[in-house]
Design a protein around this motif. Structure first.
Motif, PDB file in Angstrom:
ATOM      1  N   ASN A 134      18.903  15.170  10.573  1.00 56.08           N
ATOM      2  CA  ASN A 134      18.321  16.100  11.531  1.00 56.08           C
ATOM      3  C   ASN A 134      19.078  16.145  12.846  1.00 56.08           C
ATOM      4  O   ASN A 134      18.747  16.952  13.725  1.00 56.08           O
ATOM      5  CB  ASN A 134      16.859  15.726  11.780  1.00 56.08           C
ATOM      6  CG  ASN A 134      15.979  15.998  10.570  1.00 56.08           C
ATOM      7  OD1 ASN A 134      15.763  17.137  10.187  1.00 56.08           O
ATOM      8  ND2 ASN A 134      15.495  14.939   9.953  1.00 56.08           N
ATOM      9  N   GLY A 135      20.099  15.273  13.002  1.00 52.10           N
ATOM     10  CA  GLY A 135      20.933  15.324  14.184  1.00 52.10           C
ATOM     11  C   GLY A 135      20.263  14.868  15.458  1.00 52.10           C
ATOM     12  O   GLY A 135      20.662  15.284  16.563  1.00 52.10           O
ATOM     13  N   TRP A 136      19.274  13.995  15.323  1.00 56.61           N
ATOM     14  CA  TRP A 136      18.565  13.508  16.522  1.00 56.61           C
ATOM     15  C   TRP A 136      17.738  12.290  16.125  1.00 56.61           C
ATOM     16  O   TRP A 136      17.157  12.248  15.039  1.00 56.61           O
ATOM     17  CB  TRP A 136      17.633  14.586  17.075  1.00 56.61           C
ATOM     18  CG  TRP A 136      17.142  14.326  18.476  1.00 56.61           C
ATOM     19  CD1 TRP A 136      17.712  14.762  19.616  1.00 56.61           C
ATOM     20  CD2 TRP A 136      15.982  13.573  18.864  1.00 56.61           C
ATOM     21  NE1 TRP A 136      16.983  14.338  20.711  1.00 56.61           N
ATOM     22  CE2 TRP A 136      15.909  13.606  20.274  1.00 56.61           C
ATOM     23  CE3 TRP A 136      14.998  12.877  18.163  1.00 56.61           C
ATOM     24  CZ2 TRP A 136      14.893  12.972  21.001  1.00 56.61           C
ATOM     25  CZ3 TRP A 136      13.992  12.233  18.877  1.00 56.61           C
ATOM     26  CH2 TRP A 136      13.938  12.294  20.283  1.00 56.61           C
ATOM     27  N   GLY A 137      17.685  11.312  17.009  1.00 63.61           N
ATOM     28  CA  GLY A 137      16.846  10.153  16.728  1.00 63.61           C
ATOM     29  C   GLY A 137      16.807   9.181  17.894  1.00 63.61           C
ATOM     30  O   GLY A 137      17.708   9.145  18.737  1.00 63.61           O
ATOM     31  N   ARG A 138      15.742   8.404  17.927  1.00 63.78           N
ATOM     32  CA  ARG A 138      15.569   7.351  18.928  1.00 63.78           C
ATOM     33  C   ARG A 138      15.041   6.102  18.217  1.00 63.78           C
ATOM     34  O   ARG A 138      14.027   6.172  17.512  1.00 63.78           O
ATOM     35  CB  ARG A 138      14.579   7.786  20.017  1.00 63.78           C
ATOM     36  CG  ARG A 138      14.981   9.044  20.782  1.00 63.78           C
ATOM     37  CD  ARG A 138      16.163   8.778  21.693  1.00 63.78           C
ATOM     38  NE  ARG A 138      16.550   9.947  22.479  1.00 63.78           N
ATOM     39  CZ  ARG A 138      17.515  10.794  22.149  1.00 63.78           C
ATOM     40  NH1 ARG A 138      18.185  10.626  21.005  1.00 63.78           N
ATOM     41  NH2 ARG A 138      17.831  11.813  22.926  1.00 63.78           N
ATOM     42  N   ILE A 139      15.731   4.998  18.413  1.00 58.55           N
ATOM     43  CA  ILE A 139      15.280   3.729  17.866  1.00 58.55           C
ATOM     44  C   ILE A 139      15.094   2.750  19.024  1.00 58.55           C
ATOM     45  O   ILE A 139      15.990   2.599  19.862  1.00 58.55           O
ATOM     46  CB  ILE A 139      16.285   3.142  16.852  1.00 58.55           C
ATOM     47  CG1 ILE A 139      16.416   4.063  15.638  1.00 58.55           C
ATOM     48  CG2 ILE A 139      15.862   1.744  16.408  1.00 58.55           C
ATOM     49  CD1 ILE A 139      17.468   3.617  14.630  1.00 58.55           C
ATOM     50  N   ILE A 140      13.924   2.134  19.073  1.00 58.61           N
ATOM     51  CA  ILE A 140      13.632   1.135  20.097  1.00 58.61           C
ATOM     52  C   ILE A 140      13.180  -0.139  19.394  1.00 58.61           C
ATOM     53  O   ILE A 140      12.178  -0.133  18.657  1.00 58.61           O
ATOM     54  CB  ILE A 140      12.540   1.604  21.071  1.00 58.61           C
ATOM     55  CG1 ILE A 140      12.942   2.930  21.736  1.00 58.61           C
ATOM     56  CG2 ILE A 140      12.302   0.529  22.135  1.00 58.61           C
ATOM     57  CD1 ILE A 140      12.366   4.169  21.083  1.00 58.61           C
ATOM     58  N   ASN A 141      13.936  -1.204  19.578  1.00 57.20           N
ATOM     59  CA  ASN A 141      13.620  -2.496  18.978  1.00 57.20           C
ATOM     60  C   ASN A 141      13.064  -3.440  20.036  1.00 57.20           C
ATOM     61  O   ASN A 141      13.235  -3.220  21.240  1.00 57.20           O
ATOM     62  CB  ASN A 141      14.876  -3.105  18.346  1.00 57.20           C
ATOM     63  CG  ASN A 141      15.450  -2.237  17.246  1.00 57.20           C
ATOM     64  OD1 ASN A 141      14.711  -1.624  16.474  1.00 57.20           O
ATOM     65  ND2 ASN A 141      16.769  -2.161  17.153  1.00 57.20           N
ATOM     66  N   VAL A 142      12.420  -4.506  19.569  1.00 60.73           N
ATOM     67  CA  VAL A 142      11.885  -5.519  20.475  1.00 60.73           C
ATOM     68  C   VAL A 142      12.645  -6.817  20.273  1.00 60.73           C
ATOM     69  O   VAL A 142      12.520  -7.467  19.233  1.00 60.73           O
ATOM     70  CB  VAL A 142      10.375  -5.738  20.263  1.00 60.73           C
ATOM     71  CG1 VAL A 142       9.873  -6.837  21.204  1.00 60.73           C
ATOM     72  CG2 VAL A 142       9.604  -4.445  20.509  1.00 60.73           C
ATOM     73  N   SER A 143      13.452  -7.143  21.254  1.00 60.03           N
ATOM     74  CA  SER A 143      14.082  -8.454  21.294  1.00 60.03           C
ATOM     75  C   SER A 143      13.196  -9.352  22.167  1.00 60.03           C
ATOM     76  O   SER A 143      11.978  -9.264  22.080  1.00 60.03           O
ATOM     77  CB  SER A 143      15.520  -8.332  21.820  1.00 60.03           C
ATOM     78  OG  SER A 143      16.143  -9.589  21.867  1.00 60.03           O
ATOM     79  N   ALA A 144      13.767 -10.197  23.008  1.00 62.21           N
ATOM     80  CA  ALA A 144      12.962 -11.071  23.860  1.00 62.21           C
ATOM     81  C   ALA A 144      13.838 -11.684  24.936  1.00 62.21           C
ATOM     82  O   ALA A 144      15.060 -11.773  24.793  1.00 62.21           O
ATOM     83  CB  ALA A 144      12.305 -12.175  23.030  1.00 62.21           C
ATOM     84  N   ARG A 145      13.214 -12.118  25.998  1.00 66.60           N
ATOM     85  CA  ARG A 145      13.954 -12.840  27.031  1.00 66.60           C
ATOM     86  C   ARG A 145      14.663 -14.043  26.433  1.00 66.60           C
ATOM     87  O   ARG A 145      15.751 -14.436  26.883  1.00 66.60           O
ATOM     88  CB  ARG A 145      12.988 -13.275  28.134  1.00 66.60           C
ATOM     89  CG  ARG A 145      13.636 -14.129  29.214  1.00 66.60           C
ATOM     90  CD  ARG A 145      12.805 -14.188  30.484  1.00 66.60           C
ATOM     91  NE  ARG A 145      11.434 -14.557  30.244  1.00 66.60           N
ATOM     92  CZ  ARG A 145      10.473 -14.535  31.186  1.00 66.60           C
ATOM     93  NH1 ARG A 145      10.785 -14.149  32.420  1.00 66.60           N
ATOM     94  NH2 ARG A 145       9.245 -14.882  30.908  1.00 66.60           N
ATOM     95  N   ALA A 146      14.063 -14.631  25.389  1.00 70.46           N
ATOM     96  CA  ALA A 146      14.661 -15.810  24.746  1.00 70.46           C
ATOM     97  C   ALA A 146      16.014 -15.507  24.123  1.00 70.46           C
ATOM     98  O   ALA A 146      16.787 -16.428  23.844  1.00 70.46           O
ATOM     99  CB  ALA A 146      13.712 -16.359  23.675  1.00 70.46           C
ATOM    100  N   ALA A 147      16.321 -14.239  23.893  1.00 69.02           N
ATOM    101  CA  ALA A 147      17.656 -13.886  23.383  1.00 69.02           C
ATOM    102  C   ALA A 147      18.731 -14.172  24.413  1.00 69.02           C
ATOM    103  O   ALA A 147      19.898 -14.379  24.059  1.00 69.02           O
ATOM    104  CB  ALA A 147      17.690 -12.407  22.994  1.00 69.02           C
ATOM    105  N   LEU A 148      18.354 -14.180  25.679  1.00 63.18           N
ATOM    106  CA  LEU A 148      19.295 -14.446  26.770  1.00 63.18           C
ATOM    107  C   LEU A 148      19.111 -15.835  27.364  1.00 63.18           C
ATOM    108  O   LEU A 148      20.058 -16.442  27.853  1.00 63.18           O
ATOM    109  CB  LEU A 148      19.128 -13.402  27.889  1.00 63.18           C
ATOM    110  CG  LEU A 148      19.286 -11.930  27.512  1.00 63.18           C
ATOM    111  CD1 LEU A 148      19.055 -11.057  28.737  1.00 63.18           C
ATOM    112  CD2 LEU A 148      20.647 -11.664  26.911  1.00 63.18           C
TER     113      LEU A 148
END
Length: 239
Positions: A134-148
């Protein structure tokens, strides 16, 4: 009142959880058509009936995010129902403390990596073809402060959330010319009943409300964030 999310199809995983409910509600209130995914369809349906605005176009889908065949079949069912997938909000995940690394068993490592990282890989892999078509998309994932900011006795959790952050950046690099953005948020301590019970003496007013995180998810899905991709956005509040 019209919204840029009118008729957009938003898939929210972990929709029965505290943050998942807040994200699903935020999209539904702004006119999106929302597919709510979690393990139990009756539990998700209760969320729809009790917490989402009346008249919103929503549907509950039961899925096992740790089984690729379940993820593929469920997202195909979403496409069959709504016609496409515009937005994927990967909210499902979990946290466990654990022993020192030398005492950590394979099952402890596998549990965190599967729940937090493998599930995101499966859902992104299944949703991307519809977005590309469809030529369009949004993906939002959940990481965490613990990743940093990794801490002891949290090795599998920290590693799994770091994997989400890095996977997010990799997918963003692959899709940046396809009008698809892929970002993740790094929550601080989320103000949930479970966290309050676990940490009764903490200053809960310093924690991040689920609704504040939902606002950031909406921003990343919006046209205002059209030039933001591959980002890992801290949402720590005062925590």
């Amino acid at each position: 009142m019209s919204s840029e999310f009118d008729n957009k199809v938003a898939v929210v995983t972990g929709a029965a959880g505290n943050l998942g409910r807040a994200v699903a509600r935020a999209f539904a209130e702004r006119g999106a058509r929302v597919a709510l995914l979690d393990l139990s369809e009756p539990v998700i349906q209760a969320v729809i009936d009790e917490q989402l605005p009346a008249g919103a176009e929503t549907q509950a889908f039961a899925v096992d995010l740790l089984k690729p065949e379940s993820v593929s079949a469920t997202l195909q069912a979403v496409i069959d129902r709504f016609g496409r997938i515009d937005i994927l909000a990967n909210i499902a995940g979990g946290f466990t403390m654990g022993p020192l690394i030398q005492d950590t068993e394979d099952r402890d490592w596998d549990f965190m990596m599967n729940l937090n990282a493998r599930s995101v890989f499966y859902t992104c892999r299944a949703a991307l073809p519809s977005m590309l078509e469809n030529g369009w998309g949004r993906i939002i994932n959940v990481s965490a402060r613990a990743a940093l900011q990794a801490k002891g006795r949290m090795g599998p959790y920290c590693a799994s959330k770091a994997a989400v952050k890095t996977l997010t950046k990799s997918i963003a690099a692959e899709t940046k010319f396809d009008d698809i953005t892929v970002n993740c948020i790094l929550p601080g301590t989320i103000d949930t009943p479970q966290n309050r019970e676990a940490m009764p003496d903490a200053d809960h007013s310093q924690w991040v409300p689920p609704e504040a995180l939902a606002d950031v998810v909406l921003f990343l899905a919006s046209d205002a964030a059209r030039c933001v991709t591959g980002a890992a956005i801290p949402v720590y509040g005062k925590s």
